[in-house]
Write an enzyme that holds these catalytic residues in place. Structure first.
Site, PDB file in Angstrom:
ATOM      1  N   PHE D  50      37.515  50.939  32.991  1.00  0.00           N
ATOM      2  CA  PHE D  50      38.846  51.328  32.162  1.00  0.00           C
ATOM      3  C   PHE D  50      38.680  52.714  31.639  1.00  0.00           C
ATOM      4  CE2 PHE D  50      39.352  46.802  31.772  1.00  0.00           C
ATOM      5  CZ  PHE D  50      40.483  46.551  32.519  1.00  0.00           C
ATOM      6  N   GLU D  51      39.443  53.603  31.674  1.00  0.00           N
ATOM      7  CA  GLU D  51      39.487  55.026  31.248  1.00  0.00           C
ATOM      8  C   GLU D  51      39.144  55.043  29.678  1.00  0.00           C
ATOM      9  OE1 GLU D  51      43.615  57.060  31.226  1.00  0.00           O
ATOM     10  OE2 GLU D  51      44.076  54.858  32.028  1.00  0.00           O
TER      11      GLU D  51
END
Lengths: 317, 257, 317, 257
Positions: D50-51
């Site tokens: 995930f960013e």
């Protein structure tokens, strides 16, 4: 993976190598000694303020070119001895940067950027004096054409800045770091200061991690905040107790003042240094054999106090 | 007057330059000891800060290097090198930082060389290099310089400028794009020097006890203004006591007494 | 310091403000509500992907200009409702960046640099469409003259890069973050993901930290690796249990699906939204009073499971 | 053939694009579910990323947003946003990343708009904006695009280009200085599209069961090559079972069955 296998697989003659740690702390010394043992030659070495590891690799005859910010080893060697000899004799070509610049150069590599800006270096001879000359740079695609460049701030006087230095990214062929803890897949946890080890690892094409302890993956994942490097960055994990010796490993052992003082004395005399290499490195088959040559009372004295992480009250004269 | 060594005197004089609220950037050796002395004696609210990322290190024992595990114990936080230098480059925090630097050569404007004597490509003597010195001298509000007073060290022209001081004096430093900070004091084993507010040239601030002005000038390769000279107070007994018993009981940095 | 005092002291009409957190997690909501309660106006707001906090500040009428990467709130609001209304009605001027760009802009501010380079934004309308027009930029010294600029790589093709985007630093007047733990002097420990909170804090002239728990300094200093912000960066520490509610605070409580769904419904209707502001914010004297309006059974349901850090099995429809 | 919803079909089709060793960049919603499905069904050695900085998140429950505390549990590490994006910008790691993106508009070359409909300064409809989409589409080896097949979404000209795809086709992407990666597949609720190796134009790869080619073309604002069309296999019963029972039992993302 065994250390000799990891070194022979990833560290080649002429490769661009980066090692972690800072002066007397958490140098990947077992790997350094194995590189010397395997008689690697022509290495292009990068470090910011790595002291003992850099000096031993130079003394071992492995290094042709060095990019570095600081080659001292605390009180044990205000200037690293074999480094100084090699530079003064012209055997080693050095390119100087500052510590922040070197850290940013690794960070740029880690980020996939060709450079990062910094406000130090302006008017310093770090900007004016180049270790690698322009023609040599242009003929070697693994060295950037410019040591650095100075630009005017394209955003006017934004952030109260008029000029900046751009320092080029470092992308080593291989980085080697020593950590307290990893799992077998390569997730890494460093306790205490991490220096620039993480950026050095992320910037590299291949990464070797030596570590004091290998633990179960689930154990590391209970506190993901404390892990710094994910497994997909790491090519080889080597379980290597005392792998930073004679430098320190916070929480495990201190640096060994006896060894470091002896080393300085050996290093100052070429013949003594040859004997040192022979006895401690070439004639030992691996790091365990090297450690077994160290007097037990000295090893006992440097064991870390669990409350402080170092050997409280150690005689360090 | 208490007996003291020159190294003790230098350390105490430097510690007096540190005030509560200062964030003190320490290198290896005597600079670290000066910061420890200040924290124990006159500036308990000063903050000892290492480029290795240890912030407000508690220092139960004197570290032998800025990476010594002794800087890690009880710190407010552990950052990376980049984070540590960024605190100095950032003007909000950098303006609180006082740097302490040593060098092999120093010129009239407090520019420093810690890299080579002779030609860079083919040096007569090679030193360790900048480390964080160029960064600190470029960023922070003021720097304290430690030097042995010798003619070969106080030179009219550096062989290599590692760390920018006041460059060529007057406003040359800010004109070049460097921070407004710069060297504020040079502490030697014989005398203390400061820098003129306008010309940014070094001047003699004071000689150590029992050191004559002539002895100082004889050990310098350039002339300095001596009209502002005043005596440098020797260490108090209590300063010495704390320095010896609390800061460096093994005399690792103070050396033989 | 009390929250109302910290807000009235550091958050002024027209100030440049940055808030931490990410969409449904660890927004400094108590501070957001206090800013609304104190009827601050004309704020220039920065965030990367802050969802709930941004939308509430906009709905509260506090914000004139917004620089942001993403204004959504997960499943609860794919586009934040009051944000969308304010942009579509022309009440709010927005300047868009990407998440990485915004994070780097805060990082640049934290590092004291006027810009950082990045390889995203090339050919995107993020580069071509500016929210603040050039004339407006030049007349306001708190906004950089350029939204960004694109340069050729000064190091040739080093790092396989030909062009880069330079994004300007953000230096907020004040940043507000919510953490799990701090000591009274302001050393901060965030558990779980820190998002860009640390860079946002370091970039700011003033920093307010709200936290679930205040602990003794000695306790935080047993593990310095786990602390992210030193005390000398922080201007005000406010002890504020449930200070991120209705967003989540890892290890303490989850986001409240009931509140967030209700909020979306209120926000979609101007009159309902006015009533919401009145009841929950203007008529509560502080965050404790605001929390006491929430049904206890809902608060109980979002308590974090100590093993997972969130409310395991929570009905989130 | 098992009964399934279009959303389930889309998720399963996307999960088939993910292979062992892929690092899967997930956004909110269906992209996250596709990554979870791949990990549970066909690519257990894929890594969900995930960013927000959670790497190899274990995902015992489906997150409602990429910042959900559920992405934090049991991750290999927690980084900052900058660190997470740097893994994608770095070619050593970025070349292993597969991005999954949604958008409001898509053109013939897979360029995406997730920002506004209408004029940027005065929009008819405002969407959330890039988030990490522009970054991911600029950096990673390949992207999977999720779209509802509608004429107003498949447009000849974007109102705003948030995320660069193949730009104007052929080599225009690399000529502009972007990474060699780009969109590899567009998965809709009616059909799957891919991109020609040379022209980089979108072509029809296949229609979903019971969807006609004409129905697909009628819902697009531009023409695509249909000569390479082949049937898209429906979800297997076991894929559906895992998706429903393991990935999203609350049907938070799958929606009504």
């Amino acid at each position: 993976m065994s250390l000799d296998h990891a070194i022979s697989r990833f560290v080649h003659d002429g490769c661009h190598l980066s090692i972690g740690g800072f002066t007397v702390n958490r140098n990947p010394m077992a790997a350094v000694y194995e590189i010397i043992r395997q008689k690697k030659r022509g290495i292009h070495l990068y470090a910011h303020s790595n002291g003992q590891g850099v000096d031993e690799l130079i003394g071992g005859g492995c290094v042709d070119r060095l990019e570095i910010a600081y080659a001292g080893n605390g009180r044990f060697a205000p200037t690293c001895v074999r480094f100084r000899k090699a530079v003064e004799s012209g055997e080693l070509v050095v390119e100087d940067y500052s510590n922040f610049q070197m850290s940013l150069r690794f960070t740029a590599g880690a980020m996939g950027l060709p450079f990062l800006p910094v406000k130090s270096g302006i008017e310093s001879d770090i900007a004016n004096q180049w270790g690698f000359k322009p023609a040599a740079r242009r003929s070697d695609e693994k060295i950037p054409d410019l040591k650095l460049c100075i630009i005017d701030n394209p955003f006017g006087r934004w952030a109260d800045t008029t000029r900046l230095v751009l320092v080029p990214a470092i992308e080593p062929d291989v980085s080697i770091i020593h950590a307290q803890t990893a799992d077998s897949s390569g997730t890494v946890r460093i306790d205490g200061l991490a220096f620039t080890d993480i950026e050095q690892a992320k910037a590299a094409r291949h990464v070797i991690v030596t570590c004091e302890t290998i633990v179960d993956t689930r154990q590391l994942r209970k506190q993901p905040e404390r892990n710094q490097l994910p497994f997909f960055c790491v090519d080889a994990v080597v379980h290597l107790p005392m792998g930073a010796y004679p430098t320190a490993c916070y929480g495990h052992y201190d640096y060994d003042p006896g060894y470091l003082n002896d080393y300085r004395n050996y290093a100052q005399n070429d013949e003594h240094h040859r004997n040192y290499l022979d006895r401690y490195i070439f004639k030992t088959k691996d790091h365990a054999a090297f450690i077994s040559l160290q007097p037990l009372h000295r090893l006992n004295k440097i064991k870390a106090d669990p409350d402080t992480g170092y050997a409280t009250g150690l005689n360090r004269l | 007057m208490a007996d003291f060594t020159l190294r003790e005197m230098m350390t105490v004089v430097a510690s007096r330059e540190i005030h509560d609220g200062d964030i003190v950037f320490c290198g290896t050796g005597i600079s670290m000891l000066a910061a420890m002395a200040a924290k124990h004696i006159s500036a308990p609210e000063s903050i000892i800060f290492f480029e290795t990322g240890a912030i407000d290190a508690q220092l139960e024992e004197v570290p032998m290097a800025v990476s010594d595990s002794r800087v890690m114990l009880g710190a407010a936080m552990h950052g990376s090198l980049s984070e540590a230098f960024a605190f100095m480059q950032n003007p909000n925090t950098g303006s609180k930082v006082v740097g302490i630097l040593g060098a092999a050569q120093c010129d009239l404007y407090g520019n420093l060389n810690s890299t080579v004597i002779g030609d860079y490509a083919n040096p007569d003597i090679r030193f360790p290099g900048s480390g964080g010195a160029c960064d600190v001298s470029s960023f922070v509000r003021r720097t304290i310089v430690f030097m042995q007073l010798e003619k070969r060290r106080f030179v009219p022209r550096l062989d290599y400028m590692t760390s920018p001081g006041w460059l060529k004096g007057y406003t040359s430093r800010t004109a070049a794009g460097l921070s407004q900070g710069g060297p504020s004091v040079v502490i030697t084993d014989k005398a203390v020097f400061r820098f003129d507010e306008i010309t940014r040239k070094m001047y003699l601030d004071g000689c150590f006890p029992d050191v004559s002005r002539q002895e100082v000038l004889d050990n310098m390769g350039f002339k300095v203004d001596v009209t502002r000279e005043k005596p440098v107070a020797p260490p108090h007994a209590c300063e010495l006591e704390i320095l010896r018993s609390r800061c460096d009981p093994q005399r690792l940095i103070l050396g033989p007494s």
